[in-house]
Structure formats: C-alpha cells, structure tokens
Design a protein around this motif. Sequence first.
Motif, short mmCIF file in Angstrom:
data_model
loop_
_atom_site.label_atom_id
_atom_site.label_comp_id
_atom_site.label_asym_id
_atom_site.label_seq_id
_atom_site.Cartn_x
_atom_site.Cartn_y
_atom_site.Cartn_z
N GLY A 283 -8.06 -1.31 1.24
CA GLY A 283 -8.40 -0.19 0.01
C GLY A 283 -9.71 0.23 0.30
O GLY A 283 -9.62 1.65 -0.03
N GLY B 203 -2.03 4.03 -3.24
CA GLY B 203 -2.11 3.02 -2.21
C GLY B 203 -3.29 2.21 -2.39
O GLY B 203 -3.06 0.87 -2.51
N VAL B 204 -4.42 2.84 -2.48
CA VAL B 204 -5.42 1.82 -2.53
C VAL B 204 -5.62 1.17 -3.97
O VAL B 204 -6.36 0.13 -4.03
CB VAL B 204 -6.86 2.88 -2.29
N ASN C 71 -9.54 2.95 3.27
CA ASN C 71 -8.70 4.03 2.99
C ASN C 71 -9.31 4.99 2.26
O ASN C 71 -9.04 6.13 2.22
CB ASN C 71 -7.44 3.63 2.53
N ASN D 23 -3.89 -1.83 -3.40
CA ASN D 23 -4.66 -2.83 -2.64
C ASN D 23 -5.82 -3.52 -3.46
O ASN D 23 -5.76 -4.88 -3.46
CB ASN D 23 -5.25 -2.06 -1.56
N SER E 196 -6.72 -7.14 1.85
CA SER E 196 -6.22 -6.10 1.02
C SER E 196 -7.46 -5.26 0.28
O SER E 196 -7.21 -4.10 0.30
CB SER E 196 -5.48 -6.95 -0.14
N HIS F 16 0.84 -1.23 -0.02
CA HIS F 16 -0.16 -0.10 -0.01
C HIS F 16 0.59 1.30 0.18
O HIS F 16 0.80 2.20 -0.86
CB HIS F 16 -1.04 0.08 1.07
N GLU F 17 1.70 1.36 0.93
CA GLU F 17 2.74 2.52 1.14
C GLU F 17 3.61 2.52 -0.30
O GLU F 17 3.88 3.61 -0.57
CB GLU F 17 3.52 2.58 2.44
#
Length: 446
Positions: A383, A109-110, A386, A113, A379, A21-22
């Motif tokens: 996502g 990031g998402v 977030n 995911n 995951s 993600h990061e």
Amino acid sequence: MGYFIMGMQLLLSLSILVTLHEFGHYWTAKKFGMRVEKFYLFFNPGFSLYRKKIGETEYGIGWLPLGGYVRISGMMDESMDREAMAQAPQPWEYRSKPAWQRLIVMIGGVTVNFLLGIFLFAMVSWIYGDKYLPAKNAVHGIAVSGLATEMGLQDGDKILAIGNDPFDKFNSGVITAKMLLDEVFELTIERGGEKMTLTVPDSTVVKLTKYGKKKIRLFEPRIPFVANVVVKKSPAEAAGLQKEDSIVACNDIPTPFFNDFLSVVSKEKDSDVKIDYYRNGTRQSTLVHTSLEGKVGMGPYGPDRYFDLDTINYGLLESFPVAMGKSYDFLGNQVKAFSQMFANRIKAKDSLGGVISIGKMFPPYWDWEYFWRMTAILSLILGFMNLLPIPALDGGYVLFLLFEIIAGRPMNQKVLDYAQMAGIILLLGLLLFANGLDIYGLFFPS
C-alpha cells in the motif's frame, strides 16, 4: 526443501495481496459504472496460464509474479493504447467519470492493502497474542554480531536502555530502528556488574541497513549450546554427536555458550576439531571434521528453552486498536526510512531488495503465525509503495487527479503520456536494480 517452502509462502502471500489490491480497483470501478476489461493475478506478457471471460471482464492468471492489474475501459495505463484513447469517450469509460470517482477508484487498491494489514495484525494479536522475551530474563546477556562488536558491544553485555527508552523487550530490531531512523546513538548497558553509557558513531550505525537486508541480527540472547538439531549426513552425525548433547568445549577452549562455540569452530575450516560434550551427565569428547565453511551440522535450542517468555493476550475488540497502532508505527518507520534515503544517510543499494530478498523474509518452514504476520507487513508495504507519487503507480494517478480537482481542469494529455512513459521506465529500472542487487548478493555475499 527449505527454499521451496520459502518460495511457496512468498507466492501465496503475494497472490492474496495482489488479488485483493486489484479487487479494490475492480470493485470501486464497477460501483461507478465503469467497464472492467481485464482482472489479472500476475502479469501475462505473451501468454496467460489461465483466462476466462465472464460477462464483460476477462479474468486470468499470468506467469510473471511481479504484480497484477485491472484494465478499465478509457484509462491510459501500462498498455499505452493511444488508439483506443483517440476514440470518442463512452459513458462506461474511466475518462468519462467525474474526477472524484476516478480518485476513489485509484485509491481503492491501497485502501484494501492498509485495511488488510490492520485486519491481519488484529487477528494474529487476538489468536496468538504478542510473545516476547523480557530483557531482564536474558540473564546471560547478549551474543554480539561483528557489527555490534564494532559498535562497542561485547558478549555478555546487558542492554538497559536506548536513549531515554528502557529496553524492556529483548529485540535487537528496536535498537536498529532507533539508531537508523530516530538517530538515537546512546546505549545504557551493564557490563561486568557495572552500569555504563555507550555512544555509537553514526558511521557505524549506517551499516545496519546491510545487516537488516541480510536478516542478520545485531545481537541475540546468549544461550548454552544444547544440540536441538543434528543434520543428517553432517560431520556432527558422522562423529556420533546426538540431539540433547551439551557442548562445553572446542579444541580444549571452553565454550559455555553457543556463540563461543561458533567463534572457535568457524575458524577451523575443513579440519579436525575436538568437541567436548556432556551426555547423560557424563563428559565425553570426539573428533569432528568441519566443512569447507567451518560448520559441523548442529543447531541449538531457542531462547524459550532457557528463559521464560511473556505473552500479552488481547480480546477480539481490543486487538483492533493494537493493530492500528502497529500499522501506524510501521508506516511511520517507512516514511522515516525514505527520508533517510533521500538524505543519503541510508544507501539504496544497502536497503533495496527484489524477489529473493522478500522471499528470505519467510522462514524455511511453515509457520502460520509468522506467515500472517509477514503478510500483514507486506500488505502495508504494498500500500505504501503504491502511494508513492510516481507515474504508473497508483500514487502518480492520485497526484494528477488531485491537480485536476484543485485546478478544475485535467492535466494536458501529452504531459500525462510522457509522465506515464517516464514512470514505466523508472519502475522497470528500479525492478532491474533491486533484483540485480539480489543476484549480485548470491555470488558476492560479502
């Protein structure tokens, strides 16, 4: 040992998900020429377990496994570093870049995911296929939980349909989702050879969230009780019971199925019970002194010993559309669940959970197929969560950036600062609330 294995699976799964993600934020930021100051797996308030600076970026591992972060120069984040933001913007900073570039960084990031969830579902489908028990093969019907009994179901019932949808694959989760999320309350069942329709009251259906959180299934296939596991130093072992013993009665009450045995023995706490069983074709009996919880320390075989399972196999290319369909259905159910929560039909305290609840999603043994399926699910959840439009989450940044793109000007900085602080307080409150519910549940499981 079982809890340790569950914890290790959770830690590995979160490490994979948080890192990737990061990395989605990190990679897009670097592509647009932004300076990334830090890249951390897990949070590091006070100190880090590991850190090393390579080039302009410090890479590290924190000690608090509740997430991770990427710190990008010129971006107001959880650090609330107003002094740095008061300086003149630099070309490498986040705030100096066009809004559309910042938007791509925030959804990086998402996006990872969601793509990872689809990829893992595809790989699991390709390698393992989808195994299921055809409902018609569960010839002994269902073994019901307490809530299923309250809903009107009985041991031995055969479920034929939920609403207008046939119940082809034996999965109580399908019933739970249909009733809770789609508000379908009619079950078509077969009882004693007769077909009938059962209408479940909504007041009973809303209790399903409590069961789902505790991983209690609404019903199971009804199976005979042949011992698969006899726990060492358990009352059953002390009484001489062995693996492959076929249990047929408890206290002279016939128990042809495992659920029958459970209903009898669970009432006999810290007392002697007579258990009849067959071993090598010979009927025998023994006295067993139950535990304080009314247990004897034996477990049955699974349904696959008694019923034929079907497997749907997929080719590599075929697995990706299947995975996209599974991901779409799962995310759709998340949206429905949130709408039911806002409508106050689903109680937050019954459905929210913290680290302990997530850990309990994994089994107390290592199963790679289950691990990757669960990681795919987590995951997608990561996502989805977030993307919620809460300041301090990716979705909050996305909301403000969309405003900037549409309005042609950024949101007032003071408004952003207050929103960021409010978002952090809200997230900390939710974190404490969810984990507090877990801890409360340990001491008051009812």
